[in-house]
Write a protein that holds these residues in place. Structure first.
Motif, PDB file in Angstrom:
ATOM      1  N   ARG A  79       0.827  -1.217   0.000  1.00 50.39           N
ATOM      2  CA  ARG A  79       0.000   0.000   0.000  1.00 50.39           C
ATOM      3  C   ARG A  79       0.856   1.259   0.000  1.00 50.39           C
ATOM      4  O   ARG A  79       0.420   2.299  -0.485  1.00 50.39           O
ATOM      5  N   PHE A 101       3.343   1.801  -1.814  1.00 51.37           N
ATOM      6  CA  PHE A 101       3.643   2.161  -3.202  1.00 51.37           C
ATOM      7  C   PHE A 101       2.510   3.009  -3.803  1.00 51.37           C
ATOM      8  O   PHE A 101       2.710   3.673  -4.809  1.00 51.37           O
ATOM      9  N   ALA A 102       1.320   2.923  -3.193  1.00 47.25           N
ATOM     10  CA  ALA A 102       0.166   3.684  -3.698  1.00 47.25           C
ATOM     11  C   ALA A 102      -0.179   4.842  -2.764  1.00 47.25           C
ATOM     12  O   ALA A 102      -1.293   5.366  -2.809  1.00 47.25           O
ATOM     13  N   ILE A 103       0.772   5.262  -1.943  1.00 48.62           N
ATOM     14  CA  ILE A 103       0.458   6.236  -0.891  1.00 48.62           C
ATOM     15  C   ILE A 103      -0.007   7.582  -1.459  1.00 48.62           C
ATOM     16  O   ILE A 103      -0.713   8.332  -0.809  1.00 48.62           O
ATOM     17  N   GLN A 104       0.393   7.876  -2.712  1.00 49.10           N
ATOM     18  CA  GLN A 104      -0.017   9.162  -3.305  1.00 49.10           C
ATOM     19  C   GLN A 104      -1.203   8.994  -4.256  1.00 49.10           C
ATOM     20  O   GLN A 104      -1.453   9.874  -5.084  1.00 49.10           O
ATOM     21  N   GLY A 105      -1.916   7.886  -4.134  1.00 45.12           N
ATOM     22  CA  GLY A 105      -3.004   7.569  -5.068  1.00 45.12           C
ATOM     23  C   GLY A 105      -4.083   8.627  -5.157  1.00 45.12           C
ATOM     24  O   GLY A 105      -4.697   8.800  -6.206  1.00 45.12           O
ATOM     25  N   ASN A 141      -4.814  10.844   3.161  1.00 48.23           N
ATOM     26  CA  ASN A 141      -5.606   9.626   2.969  1.00 48.23           C
ATOM     27  C   ASN A 141      -4.695   8.419   2.734  1.00 48.23           C
ATOM     28  O   ASN A 141      -4.979   7.311   3.183  1.00 48.23           O
ATOM     29  N   GLY A 142      -3.577   8.668   2.046  1.00 51.93           N
ATOM     30  CA  GLY A 142      -2.629   7.584   1.761  1.00 51.93           C
ATOM     31  C   GLY A 142      -2.005   7.016   3.024  1.00 51.93           C
ATOM     32  O   GLY A 142      -1.729   5.817   3.112  1.00 51.93           O
ATOM     33  N   ALA A 202      -3.468   6.843   6.000  1.00 58.31           N
ATOM     34  CA  ALA A 202      -4.490   5.972   6.602  1.00 58.31           C
ATOM     35  C   ALA A 202      -4.618   4.669   5.806  1.00 58.31           C
ATOM     36  O   ALA A 202      -4.758   3.585   6.380  1.00 58.31           O
ATOM     37  N   PHE A 203      -4.542   4.792   4.481  1.00 60.53           N
ATOM     38  CA  PHE A 203      -4.652   3.627   3.595  1.00 60.53           C
ATOM     39  C   PHE A 203      -3.525   2.626   3.876  1.00 60.53           C
ATOM     40  O   PHE A 203      -3.753   1.415   3.963  1.00 60.53           O
ATOM     41  N   GLU A 233      -3.852   0.947   7.453  1.00 60.44           N
ATOM     42  CA  GLU A 233      -5.073   0.171   7.709  1.00 60.44           C
ATOM     43  C   GLU A 233      -4.825  -1.302   8.043  1.00 60.44           C
ATOM     44  O   GLU A 233      -5.423  -1.828   9.002  1.00 60.44           O
ATOM     45  N   ARG A 285      11.802   2.370   1.111  1.00 58.65           N
ATOM     46  CA  ARG A 285      10.454   2.039   1.606  1.00 58.65           C
ATOM     47  C   ARG A 285      10.525   0.892   2.625  1.00 58.65           C
ATOM     48  O   ARG A 285       9.872   0.949   3.674  1.00 58.65           O
TER      49      ARG A 285
END
Lengths: 255, 231
Positions: free
Chosen positions: A21, A23-27, A37-38, A40-41, A44, A157
């Motif tokens: 997740r 890797f998608a933190i800036q989604g 939001n990233g 929290a994502f 989670e 990361r």
């Protein structure tokens, strides 16, 4: 300062889910909550382990808290995610977590920007440009660039998540790592050297057999670079280049 | 452009979408850098070498703009697919092929950058709409927002690539058909402009580090020696 207590185990699948997740933190990056939001994502999968799981109050309070404004370098945000996950699962008071959320973004942003965006990316570009100029195959150039770049990218990361989890809210100690403190200056010097070699070699590689033009090209490069440097902050080089190439194409079409 | 020609752009649009997603949203592994993206685009057309040449030229430009937080910058993922495809599909020796392709890529990069700004505003608006659920601690709202943002970015990249190719492919053909600029002059023009931007960008990076300017000067001396065949 006392040494941090040994980190309790976090199951591998939870770490793997958090890492994926990250890797998608800036989604859903935006100008209001930025990375919020990233964060929290990415947190989670760990927060589900709070008492009561997804339906519990602790989970809901933590998700609401961590989806607010947060800004940091996307790779080093892993440090914050690891530290916040540890703090939440250790039951650290909310006020202390809030203080960390306010204090962490500055250092995580500036270290990451200097090390990665202003250092590692240009260095890897220069290495790939040099490889092209020296005649490496297209697949070789692409693999070299992606391989070298992602050693640091993925490494940061993975290390960030581990360091954050291990140190918890005392993770500032981990930011004293020599790679993060002295790395940017060494990388900048390496970039200067490799880019200096790569620029003329790669430029010659593109022009190909028309090397008789090299003198004119070099004069134009020197003049252009000085002009762009003087215009720094007022006019970006790529915009100036667009105008120059548009003028060239128009001239070529109407002459 | 016939419907069949339009359909033929689909693989490039998908590549542009995936590479545009890499710029910020997922996974930021730098497959969107021009030196990679234009090569992949050229490879899709069967000319990875020409794609790489275009990618190298665009990489010089990209050295100038780094994705610092909230700053605005050109979007090189979809732009490099456009530039790489246009240059790769023109035959070796075509007049003004590289200049036309580089110009198309630069314009696409600017439009792509603006579309990213619009998407970020859209993301903020969407986040505000979900605010009540998120404030109640809804995990599903957080996940849906994240996946929605990524999907929108994917679609944005695909649309930018598709629209740019639809507009610039016929224009590029028109430019190459109506000019007689030798390919070497076309390449030299792109290299001169791109290298100037690249050199200024490197200078900007190294000037604040003690001693780095001497490394740059030393590197340039070695580079010119290699380029001139002296080393």
């Amino acid at each position: 300062m006392n040494a941090p207590a040994p980190a309790p185990p976090l199951p591998l699948r939870v770490r793997a889910a958090m890492l994926l997740r990250l890797f998608a933190i800036q989604g859903v990056w935006n100008y209001e909550t930025m990375l919020g939001n990233g964060i929290a994502f990415a947190l989670e999968p760990a927060l589900v382990r709070l008492p009561g799981g997804r339906k519990g109050d602790a989970y809901k309070r933590a998700m609401a808290r961590h989806s607010g404004y947060f800004n940091a370098h996307p790779y080093l945000a892993a440090v914050a995610v690891g530290a916040l996950a540890r703090a939440e699962l250790d039951g650290v008071p909310e006020a202390q977590i809030e203080r960390f959320r306010v204090a962490a973004p500055g250092p995580l942003g500036s270290v990451g920007d200097r090390l990665v965006w202003a250092g590692w990316v240009p260095l890897c570009s220069a290495i790939a440009l040099l490889a092209f100029g020296l005649g490496m195959s297209p697949a070789g150039v692409v693999l070299l660039f992606l391989g070298v770049y992602n050693v640091l990218h993925i490494g940061l990361r993975v290390w960030g998540l581990h360091a954050g989890w291990s140190h918890g809210l005392r993770v500032a100690q981990a930011l004293g790592n020599p790679v993060l403190r002295q790395g940017p200056a060494h990388v900048a010097r390496a970039t200067a050297l490799v880019a200096g070699i790569a620029l003329p070699v790669a430029a010659t590689g593109i022009i190909g057999p028309g090397r008789v033009l090299l003198g004119s090209v070099l004069a134009a490069v020197a003049a252009g670079a000085v002009l762009i440097t003087l215009l720094h902050g007022r006019f970006e080089g790529w915009r100036l280049a667009t105008l120059a190439l548009a003028a060239f194409v128009l001239y070529a079409m109407v002459r | 452009m016939t419907p069949l020609e339009f359909l033929a752009l689909a693989p490039l649009a998908v590549l542009g979408a995936v590479l545009a997603l890499d710029v910020v949203s997922f996974p930021q592994a730098m497959v969107s850098r021009p030196i990679v993206a234009a090569t992949l685009s050229g490879a899709l057309i069967g000319q990875p070498g020409r794609g790489l040449a275009m990618g190298v030229a665009l990489e010089f430009f990209a050295l100038e703009s780094m994705p610092f937080g909230a700053s605005r910058y050109p979007e090189w993922g979809s732009a490099s697919v456009v530039g790489g495809a246009l240059f790769a599909q023109s035959a070796d020796g075509t007049a003004a092929a590289m200049t036309g392709a580089a110009l198309a890529a630069l314009i696409t990069a600017g439009i792509g950058g603006s579309s990213m700004v619009a998407l970020r505003r859209w993301n903020a608006m969407w986040a505000r709409k979900q605010q009540a659920r998120i404030a109640r601690g809804s995990g599903s709202a957080v996940v849906a927002l994240q996946l929605g943002g990524m999907s929108s970015d994917l679609i944005r990249g695909g649309l930018v690539t598709l629209l740019a190719l639809t507009v610039f492919a016929p224009l590029h053909r028109a430019i190459t058909a109506t000019t007689e600029v030798p390919p070497t002059v076309s390449r030299a023009a792109v290299v001169a402009v791109a290298s100037a931007v690249g050199l200024a960008a490197v200078w900007k990076v190294v000037r604040t580090t003690a001693g780095a300017r001497w490394y740059l000067l030393g590197g340039l001396a070695i580079g010119f020696g290699i380029a001139a065949g002296l080393l």
